[in-house]
Design a protein around this motif. Structure first.
Motif, short mmCIF file in Angstrom:
data_model
loop_
_atom_site.label_atom_id
_atom_site.label_comp_id
_atom_site.label_asym_id
_atom_site.label_seq_id
_atom_site.Cartn_x
_atom_site.Cartn_y
_atom_site.Cartn_z
N TYR A 57 9.24 -0.59 -1.09
CA TYR A 57 10.33 -0.70 -0.22
C TYR A 57 10.58 0.77 0.64
O TYR A 57 10.85 0.79 1.61
CB TYR A 57 11.57 -0.80 -0.92
CG TYR A 57 11.78 -2.43 -1.18
CD1 TYR A 57 11.98 -3.12 -0.06
CD2 TYR A 57 11.94 -2.96 -2.43
CE1 TYR A 57 12.05 -4.54 -0.18
CE2 TYR A 57 12.01 -4.42 -2.56
CZ TYR A 57 12.16 -5.25 -1.41
OH TYR A 57 12.17 -6.50 -1.64
N VAL A 58 10.21 2.02 -0.39
CA VAL A 58 10.41 3.26 0.45
C VAL A 58 9.43 3.35 1.59
O VAL A 58 9.63 3.63 2.75
CB VAL A 58 10.29 4.22 -0.47
CG1 VAL A 58 10.32 5.76 -0.01
CG2 VAL A 58 11.55 4.24 -1.33
N VAL A 62 10.41 3.87 5.35
CA VAL A 62 9.88 5.10 5.98
C VAL A 62 8.66 5.18 7.16
O VAL A 62 8.81 5.58 8.11
CB VAL A 62 9.61 6.30 4.95
CG1 VAL A 62 9.28 7.49 5.55
CG2 VAL A 62 10.88 6.27 4.13
#
Length: 138
Positions: A57-58, A62
């Motif tokens: 998810y990061v 990003v």
């Protein structure tokens, strides 16, 4: 350009990548002569979910979503471009994760390879779930 909402792919991809990666990891370890018990493989899958889903998810938030947005803006949202970017993103994300975790016997080539394969799986899964075509129909 995609046949389904892109957010489906964004939500589902981090949950599906560990499931897709697991048989590849089994094959890799079998080919290299490394064996583990069933509880060891269960621990590996649990580890993949414990760290892989948040890392996924990061990485999507990003780097992945901006990449998909750029491709969409340029009318280049097709599977090969998504997967090419996902390979780079996976390699970078996995290398950063390995550095943060501080694995003692870190083999950079292996870490980058695992990240590259994981990124490719993520790109393919994202495209399949979101309905991103393989090539443009223009």
């Amino acid at each position: 350009m995609s046949r389904r909402p892109l957010w489906w792919g964004l939500v589902a991809t981090p949950w599906l990548v560990p499931v897709a990666f697991f048989p590849l990891a089994l094959a890799y370890y079998a080919l290299t002569g490394q064996h583990a018990t069933a509880s060891g493989w269960g621990g590996f899958l649990g580890f993949a979910y414990l760290f892989g889903v948040p890392l996924g998810y990061v990485a999507l938030a990003v780097l992945g979503w901006p990449w998909v947005s750029v491709l969409q803006r340029w009318n280049k949202l097709v599977t090969p471009y998504v997967c090419a970017g996902a390979c780079v993103i996976g390699a970078v994300a996995f290398e950063v994760f390995a550095a943060l975790v501080g694995t003692a016997q870190r083999n950079t080539t292996e870490v980058l390879g695992i990240g590259l394969v994981t990124g490719l799986l993520a790109g393919l899964i994202f495209c399949a779930v979101a309905g991103v075509p393989f090539r443009s129909h223009r």
